[in-house]
Write an enzyme that holds these catalytic residues in place. Structure first.
Site, mmCIF file in Angstrom:
data_model
loop_
_atom_site.group_PDB
_atom_site.id
_atom_site.type_symbol
_atom_site.label_atom_id
_atom_site.label_comp_id
_atom_site.label_asym_id
_atom_site.label_seq_id
_atom_site.Cartn_x
_atom_site.Cartn_y
_atom_site.Cartn_z
ATOM 1 N N GLY A 112 3.865 3.623 -2.899
ATOM 2 C CA GLY A 112 2.523 4.058 -3.242
ATOM 3 C C GLY A 112 1.666 2.926 -3.778
ATOM 4 O O GLY A 112 1.870 1.753 -3.434
ATOM 5 N N ASN A 113 0.742 3.275 -4.677
ATOM 6 C CA ASN A 113 -0.239 2.291 -5.147
ATOM 7 C C ASN A 113 0.372 1.109 -5.885
ATOM 8 O O ASN A 113 0.077 -0.049 -5.589
ATOM 9 C CB ASN A 113 -1.270 2.990 -6.040
ATOM 10 C CG ASN A 113 -2.369 3.646 -5.226
ATOM 11 O OD1 ASN A 113 -3.064 2.981 -4.470
ATOM 12 N ND2 ASN A 113 -2.511 4.947 -5.365
ATOM 13 N N ASP A 137 0.633 11.974 -3.552
ATOM 14 C CA ASP A 137 -0.720 11.990 -4.124
ATOM 15 C C ASP A 137 -1.821 11.767 -3.082
ATOM 16 O O ASP A 137 -2.989 12.078 -3.342
ATOM 17 C CB ASP A 137 -0.847 10.919 -5.210
ATOM 18 C CG ASP A 137 0.219 11.044 -6.281
ATOM 19 O OD1 ASP A 137 0.716 12.169 -6.489
ATOM 20 O OD2 ASP A 137 0.567 10.017 -6.891
#
Length: 358
Positions: A112-113, A137
C-alpha cells in the site's frame, strides 16, 4: 538466468496470493526455465535481515483462492527506514546488500501507501523495482482500483446486511465501524451497497447536530431504526480545524477504544436512543478473495512480468480506464487518493437521501 524477488509488505488483504501467482505464471511464460523466483519472508523485514527462499513452480499452485500471503508480511514504517535504531541496523544498506547478494534482476513489491514510499526509495537507490497496488483502502494514487478492496467491500456490506435485521427487530441505532485508514472509499461503497442511512467518511468532517437531526427526522417519519456506516478515520468539524499536533493530542486523550464509541456517546446524550457499535475489524482483511480481486490481482501480476521482460523498472502496475498501465513510482509515493467530495458517487448517495453528517 533472470533472478526475480517478490515480497509483500504492510497489512495483509485478499488477493495477495493471486497476485504472487500472477507474477510467477507471467514470468514463466516470459522466460520459461530461464528464471528463478525468490520469495522474501515477512516483507521489508526479510529483505533487511536476508530471510528468503528460492521458490519452485509448485509453490504457486493452489493459491489463487487463498487469503493472506504465503510469503508473510510486516509493517516497517517508512519514516524509520533511514533511522539506525538501537539494534544498529542500517536498514537501507542491508536491503541493498541483500538484493545484490541474491543477484536479483528485479524486485517485485506488493503493498500500500507506506510500502510504495519505501519502494520508491529503493528505486532511487538504484535497485530495479516493480510494484503492485494492494490495499483494502483503495487509497493508492495513480490507480482506479487496488486489489483487496472489492473483497473487503463484500465483507463490510455483509455486516451491514446482517445488522439490518437486528436493528429492525430492536428499533435501535447501530454504528458499524469500517476500515479504510484515512480514506472513505470502503465505507462509502459498502455503506451505499448495505443501505446505510448515514455514511461518515474522513473527507467530509461531521457535525453531530446534523447527525442528530437526521436521526430525529427518521423517527418522526416512522423509521424505527437507523444504521450509520462510519469510517475508522472520521473526524468532527472541530477536529478538522485543528493543527496536526493539536489533533493528535486531542485524540490521545480520547477515552474510547475507537471513534465510533465516542460518536455513540455523543448521539446517545442528545437523543436518549439506544446505540450499539459493531466493529468487524480484521474480518474485512480476511478470507478468500472475491472473483473480481482474483482477476484484478492476476492482471496486475501478469503486467509486472511484462514490465520486467521489457526492463521497465521504477513503475507500479495500475488500473486506468479498465486497462493496466505503468505509473512511475515517483508519482505514486507519498500521495493519498481520497474520495473527491464532489464525485458522482457522493452525489448519488445524496440523491437517494443518505446523510454525510455535514
Amino acid at each position: 538466468m533472470k533472478k526475480i524477488g517478490i515480497l509483500t509488505s504492510g497489512g495483509d488483504c485478499q488477493g495477495l496470493n493471486a497476485a504472487i501467482r500472477g507474477v510467477a505464471k507471467g514470468l514463466y511464460v516470459e522466460f520459461g526455465n530461464n528464471v528463478e523466483i525468490y520469495g522474501i519472508n515477512d516483507g521489508y523485514l526479510g529483505l533487511i535481515n536476508g530471510s528468503y527462499r528460492k521458490m519452485k513452480p509448485d509453490d504457486f499452485s493452489g493459491i489463487l483462492t487463498l487469503g493472506g500471503t504465503i510469503l508473510g508480511t510486516s509493517r516497517q514504517p517508512f519514516k524509520l527506514m533511514r533511522v539506525v535504531e538501537d539494534n544498529s541496523v542500517d536498514k537501507v544498506k542491508n536491503m541493498k546488500e541483500n538484493y545484490k547478494k541474491m543477484k536479483l534482476d528485479c524486485l517485485v513489491i506488493l503493498g500500500g501507501n507506506g510500502t510504495h514510499k519505501t519502494a520508491n526509495l529503493l528505486s532511487e537507490e538504484g535497485l530495479n523495482i516493480v510494484t503492485l497496488p494492494k490495499t483494502i483502502d483503495n487509497d493508492i494514487w495513480g490507480t482506479e482500483m487496488t486489489f483487496g478492496f472489492s473483497s473487503a467491500m463484500e465483507i463490510a456490506t455483509n455486516v451491514l446486511d446482517c445488522i439490518h435485521t437486528t436493528a429492525t427487530s430492536h428499533s435501535r441505532v447501530f454504528i458499524v465501524e469500517i476500515m479504510g485508514h484515512k480514506a472513505g472509499w470502503l465505507t462509502l461503497h459498502s455503506g451505499i451497497a448495505g443501505g446505510a442511512d448515514i455514511i461518515l467518511i474522513p473527507e467530509i468532517p461531521y457535525n453531530i447536530d446534523s447527525i442528530v437531526k437526521t436521526l430525529e427526522h427518521r423517527n418522526k417519519s416512522g423509521k424505527r431504526f437507523s444504521i450509520l456506516a462510519v469510517a475508522e478515520g472520521i473526524l468532527s468539524k472541530k477536529e478538522a480545524s485543528m493543527g496536526k499536533k493539536e489533533f493528535k493530542a486531542a485524540r490521545a486523550k480520547m477515552a474510547y477504544p475507537s471513534i465510533s464509541y465516542r460518536l455513540a456517546r455523543e448521539i446517545s446524550e442528545r437523543t436518549n436512543q439506544e446505540i450499539r457499535v459493531t466493529v468487524p475489524g480484521h474480518f474485512q482483511r480476511g478470507g478468500s478473495p472475491c472473483p473480481y480481486d482474483r482477476l484484478l490481482a492476476t492482471r496486475f501480476g501478469a503486467a509486472a512480468a511484462k514490465l520486467i521482460a521489457e526492463k521497465k523498472y521504477g513503475f507500479m502496475a495500475a488500473l486506468q480506464n479498465n486497462a493496466i498501465v505503468p505509473v512511475p513510482l515517483s508519482e505514486v509515493a507519498g500521495k493519498l487518493k481520497g474520495v473527491p467530495v464532489d464525485s458522482d458517487i457522493i452525489k448519488t448517495a445524496r440523491d437517494i437521501g443518505i446523510s454525510f453528517g455535514d
